[in-house]
Design an enzyme around this catalytic site. Structure first.
Site, PDB file in Angstrom:
ATOM      1  N   HIS A  91       8.161  -0.989  -2.372  1.00 12.62           N
ATOM      2  CA  HIS A  91       8.483  -0.535  -3.720  1.00 12.62           C
ATOM      3  C   HIS A  91       9.688  -1.264  -4.297  1.00 12.62           C
ATOM      4  O   HIS A  91       9.794  -1.425  -5.507  1.00 12.62           O
ATOM      5  CB  HIS A  91       8.645   0.981  -3.743  1.00 12.62           C
ATOM      6  CG  HIS A  91       7.312   1.669  -3.701  1.00 12.62           C
ATOM      7  ND1 HIS A  91       6.743   2.093  -2.532  1.00 12.62           N
ATOM      8  CD2 HIS A  91       6.399   1.910  -4.675  1.00 12.62           C
ATOM      9  CE1 HIS A  91       5.542   2.603  -2.794  1.00 12.62           C
ATOM     10  NE2 HIS A  91       5.314   2.501  -4.095  1.00 12.62           N
ATOM     11  N   CYS A  98      -4.573  -0.072 -10.760  1.00 21.07           N
ATOM     12  CA  CYS A  98      -3.144   0.070 -11.054  1.00 21.07           C
ATOM     13  C   CYS A  98      -2.262  -0.515  -9.961  1.00 21.07           C
ATOM     14  O   CYS A  98      -1.050  -0.399 -10.011  1.00 21.07           O
ATOM     15  CB  CYS A  98      -2.783   1.522 -11.312  1.00 21.07           C
ATOM     16  SG  CYS A  98      -2.967   2.563  -9.871  1.00 21.07           S
TER      17      CYS A  98
HETATM   18  C1  PEP Z   1      -0.882   1.406  -4.997  1.00 22.91           C
HETATM   19  O1  PEP Z   1      -0.819   1.870  -3.861  1.00 22.91           O
HETATM   20  O2  PEP Z   1      -1.568   0.423  -5.309  1.00 22.91           O
HETATM   21  C2  PEP Z   1      -0.098   2.012  -6.097  1.00 22.91           C
HETATM   22  C3  PEP Z   1      -0.263   1.637  -7.339  1.00 22.91           C
HETATM   23  O3  PEP Z   1       0.821   2.951  -5.775  1.00 22.91           O
HETATM   24  P1  PEP Z   1       2.222   2.677  -5.065  1.00 22.91           P
HETATM   25  O4  PEP Z   1       2.477   1.196  -5.090  1.00 22.91           O
HETATM   26  O5  PEP Z   1       3.253   3.446  -5.808  1.00 22.91           O
HETATM   27  O6  PEP Z   1       2.018   3.199  -3.679  1.00 22.91           O
END
Ligand code: PEP
Ligand code: MG
Length: 752
Positions: free
Chosen positions: A357, A672
């Site tokens: 993240h 996403c």
């Molecule tokens: C994903 O896992 O692709 C996502 C969009 O969520 P995060 O990156 O917050 O886990």
């Protein structure tokens, strides 16, 4: 021998000094194996040779002098073949190379093992004996085990820069965290000092201690003012309140008086702060009033800020008068929030990988970042760095010609950005007339990346974790309402998809620690919130209330594995909606029931698409986690970063399966994960049939530009061609060429 082996391994791995570890290893190995000589040769890349680095048995003065060119002698042969060599009489071997300075004439039998770390030969470990004899199998495995342990020690010392001089310059290899290039001075962030870490000490210089306290009080006040201002600018006004409480405590004459009293009793400033804070924390923690109980956390945080300043007296964020490259062991959203955006040029982090993240956050903010740099950060302090976020390289004190080259690259970048900006007010339609929706991923940054985005078609993923992470307690319903409403009201008439809390994994709440061996496979996302209905319900209600009159809310559930989780979550949403609607009915406010969707990111859902379809209103594919779980590769672990590939055939098949099912069950679907903002990723997804993409702010314009330069019919043909080849890399090759043909080869810098 097992006991000896274990002892040697323990001592060698525990040693912090490489030379000490090598000397100890050769001494103990000679003794344990009862041989006449044990030596270590280290591979020297620029000189293209093996250097005798430690020995017990050869002439001591040969250490650091004897060099065997790569490929020469038996040592060179071991390095070349990357395998063990066992010779009864080495002098008879055609490759034998006599080293007069080492005085090895007397030795006949020879056993050598390559020292290999992550497929790279770092050196050779050798034992020799006067007697002519072949070594036994047990001796061979003993040496191989030692060589593998030594490899880790050498690699670590090398990576940490312990083999380098303080004014070393050159390149360190990391992982590409966020694209772009940044040039600037390194500013090494020191972790916050914990109250419990401070050892209490006395001194007889109270005047000096009062002065030190005065100085840090001013510094911390400035620091808090700066942070409050930044939050005000980003309209996160509810966070400002936290800083106001801190300011109040900082100016409280009773609190400061107590610290001064401790100084008068002979304690040094840091100890005085610790003593007063710990006492107050203990008092507040037992209070029955929840508001007062929370003050304990405020005092702890404030105390730790004061202590950090006292311990790293010369550091100071607010003394940053030029933009810096932030260097830290681990980058977090809160750390980034502490540095004004205008002062932050680039990021270097030891921990984290491509899709951690922290890297996603850096990309969202458009800050070049390199992750996974394992080096002594003290050696980087205040030195000029180039962060090459395309290739994952970090250049330390680069020479002028390299600096010039990177400056040219940065100028090119700017030109590209200007080009992409020309489509800001255009629609996202391909050349053959296919319309796509480009939505925004938001929420990871404390800054408002929301308001400036009138060009996005809505918010496809709002990560709600930040308001929870920026505090010392769970945010209240009202605090959440303010934060969510700010987002929804920035997108009147456009959809806003809010994801329910997805903490766990690499996103931890400071006040709700989850200690797990395997956090990404643990208590994360919906698993945690369903176990805590009190937290989940408050969040759902806050989202609903925030949507009143705007009617643009949809809600999305993260980390769903089983259909029952959806059913329970749906019941909770029904209940939250009923309760909120009942409360607002008398004010004649109607709250629209939102659409509810799931993130497809746990592979188990791939096999439940048919059963899941009737339970939800939409799907959104989280390619970051889907890749992590399909390929069994930790998205945070730099060591396996080259296996993490969202364009792996298995991931692509899964994506094709999802879009086919979505069409079949008439389920709206979007992407996403980071793949949606990737130049090649978006082309492959378009070819598969995806038409809704949600991405970081910094990718939005370039993806729109790419879309407008592409034809879906051509992309579909390319996809068919790529599928026929059946090997990894073909997608990057074929779709990369497609970009190049459109003058967009610059987007393929680095690994792509
Ligand atoms: C994903 O896992 O692709 C996502 C969009 O969520 P995060 O990156 O917050 O886990
Ligand atoms: Mg995810």
């Amino acid at each position: 021998m097992l006991k000896e082996l274990r002892e040697i391994v323990q001592q060698v791995t525990a040693s912090s000094d490489l030379n000490g570890a090598m000397n100890e290893l050769v001494r103990q190995t000679r003794h344990a194996m009862q041989v006449d000589c044990c030596s270590i040769y280290l591979r020297q890349e620029p000189e293209q040779n093996y250097l005798l680095a430690a020995t017990d048995g050869l002439a001591a003065k040969a250490v650091g002098h004897v060099r065997i060119p790569l490929g020469e002698g038996i040592v060179g042969l071991i390095g070349e073949k990357e395998e063990l060599i066992n010779l009864a009489d080495a002098q008879q071997h055609p490759k034998f190379k006599y080293l007069p300075e080492a005085r090895e004439d007397a030795f006949k039998s020879f056993l050598g093992a390559p020292i290999i770390h992550q497929r790279k030969t770092l050196g050779v470990l050798v034992v020799q004996q006067r007697q002519v004899r072949l070594f036994e199998e047990g001796e061979e495995s003993f040496l191989v085990t030692l060589a593998s342990q030594l490899a880790t020690v050498i690699a670590h010392a090398e990576a940490k820069g312990n083999l380098r001089s303080p004014n070393w310059h050159g390149m360190l290899r990391g992982l590409a965290g966020s694209p772009g290039v940044a040039i600037g001075r390194a500013w090494v962030w020191r972790p916050r000092v914990e109250l419990s870490q401070v050892k209490e000490r006395k001194a007889d210089d109270a005047v000096v201690q009062h002065e030190r306290l005065d100085k840090v009080l001013v510094q911390v006040e400035d620091e808090l003012n700066g942070m409050a201002l930044r939050f005000k600018e980003s309209q996160a006004s509810e966070s400002v309140a936290v800083f106001e409480v801190y300011q109040y405590i900082l100016k409280d004459p009773v609190f400061i008086g107590l610290i001064r009293e401790q100084i008068e009793r002979g304690w040094i400033a840091g100890s005085a702060v610790k003593r007063v804070c710990e006492k107050q924390i203990a008092q507040f923690s037992v209070m029955s009033d929840p508001y007062l109980r929370e003050r304990a956390a405020d005092i702890r945080d404030l105390g730790q800020r004061l202590l950090t300043r006292l311990i790293h007296e010369d550091d100071g964020l607010l003394t940053l008068d030029e933009p810096i490259i932030l260097v830290a062991d681990e980058i977090s959203a809160t750390l980034i929030a502490e540095i004004p955006r205008s002062k932050l040029k680039g990021i270097v982090s030891a921990k984290g990988s491509i899709n951690s993240h922290a890297a996603i956050l850096a990309r969202a903010m458009g800050i070049p970042a390199v992750m996974g740099i394992d080096h002594s950060f003290e050696l980087l302090e205040d030195r000029t760095l180039i962060v090459d976020g395309y290739n994952g390289d970090l250049l330390v004190e680069p020479v002028p010609s390299v600096l010039r080259e990177y400056r040219r690259l940065m100028a090119e970048e700017e030109q590209m950005d200007e080009l992409f900006d020309t489509v800001r007010n255009e629609s996202s339609v391909t050349l053959d007339g296919v319309s796509v929706s480009l939505l925004l991923n938001a929420g990871l940054s404390a800054d408002s990346d929301i308001a400036m985005n009138d060009t996005a078609d809505g918010v496809g993923l709002f990560r709600t974790e930040i308001p929870f992470m920026m505090r010392d307690r769970f945010p209240s319903e009202q605090e959440q309402v303010i934060s969510y409403r700010r987002v929804m009201s920035s997108y009147v008439g456009k959809p806003v998809c809010m994801r329910t809390l997805d903490v766990g994994g690499d996103k931890q709440l400071p006040y709700f620690p989850i200690v797990e061996e395997n956090p990404f496979l643990g208590w994360r996302g919906i698993r945690l919130t369903l176990d805590h209905p009190e937290i989940f319900l408050v969040q759902l209600k806050a989202m609903l209330r925030a949507s009143q009159g705007l009617d643009n809310l949809s809600i999305m559930l993260p980390m769903v594995t089983s259909l029952d989780e959806i059913r329970v979550a749906r019941r909770m949403l029904d209940r939250a909606w009923r309760e909120v609607s009942a409360e607002t009915a008398d004010q004649q406010g109607i709250i629209r029931y939102p659409s509810l969707g799931v993130m497809i990111e746990v592979p188990a859902l791939l096999y439940q698409l048919q059963d899941m379809a009737p339970l939800v209103d939409f799907w959104s594919v989280g390619t970051n986690d889907l890749t992590q779980y399909l390929l069994a590769v930790d998205r945070n672990n730099g060591r396996v970063a080259d296996i993490y590939d969202a364009l792996h055939p298995a991931v692509l098949r899964a994506l094709q399966q999802i879009i086919d099912a979505a069409r079949h069950y008439a389920k709206p679907v979007s992407i996403c994960g980071e793949l949606a903002g990737d130049p090649i990723g978006v082309l492959v997804l378009l070819a598969m049939g995806y038409r809704r993409f949600s991405m970081n702010n910094s990718n939005l314009m370039r993806v729109k530009y790419i879309v407008r330069q592409s034809r879906c019919d051509e992309l579909q043909k390319l996809l068919q061609e790529a599928l026929n080849h059946r090997h990894t890399g073909v997608f990057k090759g074929l779709f990369g060429r497609y970009l190049e043909q459109r003058g967009l080869g610059g987007l393929l810098r680095g690994g792509r």
